[in-house]
Design an enzyme around this catalytic site. Structure first.
Site, PDB file in Angstrom:
ATOM      1  N   GLU A 222      60.661  34.015  57.259  1.00  0.00           N
ATOM      2  CA  GLU A 222      59.938  33.999  56.619  1.00  0.00           C
ATOM      3  C   GLU A 222      60.111  35.557  55.805  1.00  0.00           C
ATOM      4  O   GLU A 222      58.649  36.131  55.715  1.00  0.00           O
ATOM      5  CB  GLU A 222      58.563  33.247  57.659  1.00  0.00           C
TER       6      GLU A 222
ATOM      7  N   HIS B  98      39.759  32.785  65.675  1.00  0.00           N
ATOM      8  CA  HIS B  98      39.110  31.728  66.328  1.00  0.00           C
ATOM      9  C   HIS B  98      39.743  31.918  67.722  1.00  0.00           C
ATOM     10  O   HIS B  98      40.091  32.675  68.528  1.00  0.00           O
ATOM     11  CB  HIS B  98      40.451  30.697  65.782  1.00  0.00           C
TER      12      HIS B  98
ATOM     13  N   SER C 118      44.838  28.531  67.149  1.00  0.00           N
ATOM     14  CA  SER C 118      45.761  27.374  67.133  1.00  0.00           C
ATOM     15  C   SER C 118      47.179  27.966  68.420  1.00  0.00           C
ATOM     16  O   SER C 118      47.923  27.050  69.035  1.00  0.00           O
ATOM     17  CB  SER C 118      46.042  27.518  66.042  1.00  0.00           C
TER      18      SER C 118
ATOM     19  N   TYR D 157      48.414  31.654  70.932  1.00  0.00           N
ATOM     20  CA  TYR D 157      47.800  32.809  71.675  1.00  0.00           C
ATOM     21  C   TYR D 157      48.950  33.756  71.499  1.00  0.00           C
ATOM     22  O   TYR D 157      49.267  34.239  72.827  1.00  0.00           O
ATOM     23  CB  TYR D 157      48.055  31.782  73.456  1.00  0.00           C
TER      24      TYR D 157
ATOM     25  N   LEU E 153      47.344  36.947  69.096  1.00  0.00           N
ATOM     26  CA  LEU E 153      46.858  37.579  68.370  1.00  0.00           C
ATOM     27  C   LEU E 153      46.615  37.165  66.770  1.00  0.00           C
ATOM     28  O   LEU E 153      47.554  38.320  66.279  1.00  0.00           O
ATOM     29  CB  LEU E 153      45.495  38.385  68.870  1.00  0.00           C
ATOM     30  N   HIS E 154      45.867  37.063  66.154  1.00  0.00           N
ATOM     31  CA  HIS E 154      45.906  36.546  64.650  1.00  0.00           C
ATOM     32  C   HIS E 154      44.665  36.167  64.004  1.00  0.00           C
ATOM     33  O   HIS E 154      43.387  35.926  64.355  1.00  0.00           O
ATOM     34  CB  HIS E 154      46.615  35.632  64.036  1.00  0.00           C
ATOM     35  N   VAL E 155      44.858  37.102  62.859  1.00  0.00           N
ATOM     36  CA  VAL E 155      43.004  37.102  62.008  1.00  0.00           C
ATOM     37  C   VAL E 155      43.365  36.559  60.785  1.00  0.00           C
ATOM     38  O   VAL E 155      44.396  36.300  59.853  1.00  0.00           O
ATOM     39  CB  VAL E 155      43.001  38.549  61.409  1.00  0.00           C
ATOM     40  N   HIS E 156      42.052  35.833  60.274  1.00  0.00           N
ATOM     41  CA  HIS E 156      42.050  34.922  59.100  1.00  0.00           C
ATOM     42  C   HIS E 156      41.235  35.425  57.674  1.00  0.00           C
ATOM     43  O   HIS E 156      40.461  36.115  57.938  1.00  0.00           O
ATOM     44  CB  HIS E 156      42.029  33.525  59.859  1.00  0.00           C
TER      45      HIS E 156
END
Length: 330
Positions: A178, A261, A265, A267, A269-272
Site C-alpha cells: 500500500e 474507537h 477493529s 489492536y 493504535l490508529h486514529v480515524h
C-alpha cells in the site's frame, strides 16, 4: 447494529486473513490484473450465492455469502456515490422512462451509460466463519467494562489472540504494501505515523473523506494503553493529520471528525479522520472517542483511560461478548 463495511478485523486472531480481504475484483492480480487500478478477468463469474448476509437499503449495499471455485466467499456490493463533475454527461447520455406525473411532480427511471453505473465490489476469499459472522446482521449488546473487567476479561482475551499477527499493519509500516496509497508519513519512531485512505473511501470526492493514521509504535494496542506519556504522539497525529488534509483536500480542521474507537477493529493504535457530516460507520457516541477529548482527559489525569469504566457495543457472536457473559458481567 449491522456493520457490513469493509474494515480491518478486530483482534489479531483475525487480522492475518484481513490482508487478503480488502480486494476489489477489478484489481485482483491473481486473476490477470496488472496491479492497482488494472482491469482483470471476472473473478465473480462463477460465484454461486448461498445466502444474503445483510442488506442496507439506505446505504445501497448488499452482502452475500457463497462459493467461488468451491471456496467460501463473501461479496460486498455497494453503489458508488455521485460526483459533481460527471453530472452533465450523465444527463446528456441517458434515457428517461416516466413512472408517474402529477402537476409539477414527476418520477422517472434514468438509464445512464454503463460506465456511470459502477458497483464497488469487495471479495473476501477464502472466507472463514469469522468473516461470514462479521458481515451477518446481528443484534448488539452494550457492555460496561470496569478497570477490573479490562484486566481480568478483555486484556487476557487480547493477549490470547496469538494465532495470527497484525502482518498487514506491519506491511504498511514497513512499506511492503500500500505504499502508493500513503498520503503522509512522519517517520519518527515515537511520535510518527502513516496516514492513508480507509478502504471505505473511493477518494473521488471529499464529502465522505475517510483516512486512517497508523502509529509507528508497536506497543500501543488501544485507548486503554494510553497515558500522559503518549500526549506528544497524540498531539502530533492531530496537528499534522489536520494540516495534511487541509493542504491536500482543502478541508479545515473545523470540518473534520478525528477519533479513536473502543473497542477498536484491530489492536494496534490508529486514529480515524472523517469529514464532519459524513455518517461514517462507527462514528457514533457508543464507540467513537474524539482525539481532542482524549488529549484533554490525559492532560487532566495521566492515568485516565487506565482507570475509567468504558462502555461499548459488541455483536451477539463476538467472542469477547461470550467472555463477559461467562464472567457474569452481562
Amino acid at each position: 447494529m449491522a456493520d457490513t463495511t469493509v474494515k480491518r478485523e478486530r483482534g489479531s486472531e483475525e487480522t492475518n486473513e484481513l490482508h487478503c480481504e480488502v480486494k476489489k475484483t477489478k484489481v485482483d492480480d491473481n486473476n490477470g490484473g496488472d496491479g492497482v487500478g488494472a482491469k482483470s478477468q471476472n473473478a465473480l463469474s462463477g460465484f454461486k450465492t448461498s445466502n444474503v448476509l445483510s442488506v442496507n437499503a439506505r446505504e445501497k449495499r448488499i452482502v452475500l455469502h457463497g462459493k467461488v471455485a468451491d471456496e467460501d466467499a463473501v461479496v460486498i456490493l455497494e453503489k458508488t456515490p455521485f460526483t459533481e463533475d460527471t453530472m452533465d454527461q450523465v444527463f446528456k447520455g441517458s434515457t428517461l422512462k416516466l413512472d408517474m406525473k402529477n402537476y409539477i411532480y414527476s418520477t422517472y427511471q434514468l438509464q445512464a451509460s454503463p460506465h456511470y453505473n459502477e458497483i464497488k465490489t469487495t471479495l473476501v476469499c477464502p472466507a472463514t466463519e469469522k468473516h461470514i459472522s462479521k458481515y451477518k446482521h446481528q443484534e448488539s449488546f452494550f457492555v460496561e467494562e470496569t478497570k477490573k473487567d479490562y484486566e481480568t476479561i478483555t486484556l487476557p482475551f487480547i493477549e490470547d489472540q496469538t494465532t495470527f499477527s497484525l502482518e498487514w499493519v506491519y506491511n504498511i509500516l514497513q512499506k511492503k504494501a500500500e505504499v502508493e496509497r500513503i498520503v503522509y508519513e512522519d517517520p519518527d519512531p515515537d511520535t510518527g505515523f502513516i496516514l492513508l485512505p480507509d478502504f471505505k473511501w473511493n477518494q473521488k470526492q471529499v464529502d465522505d473523506l475517510y483516512l486512517i493514521a497508523i502509529v509507528h509504535r508497536m506497543n500501543i494496542r488501544s485507548l486503554r494503553d494510553l497515558t500522559a506519556e503518549h500526549l506528544p504522539l497524540l498531539v502530533n497525529i492531530l496537528q499534522k493529520g489536520q494540516m495534511t488534509i487541509l493542504e491536500r483536500y482543502s478541508l479545515p480542521s473545523s470540518k473534520l471528525r478525528v477519533y479513536l474507537h473502543y473497542q477498536p477493529s484491530y489492536y494496534h493504535l490508529h486514529v480515524h479522520f472523517t469529514k464532519l457530516g459524513y455518517d461514517a460507520p462507527g462514528c457514533g457516541v457508543e464507540r467513537a472517542h474524539l482525539l481532542s477529548d482524549v488529549i484533554q482527559n490525559l492532560q487532566s489525569d495521566p492515568q485516565y483511560y487506565k482507570n475509567r469504566t468504558m462502555y461499548f457495543p459488541l455483536r451477539e457472536e463476538d467472542k469477547l461478548l461470550s467472555k463477559f457473559k461467562e464472567a457474569g458481567r452481562l
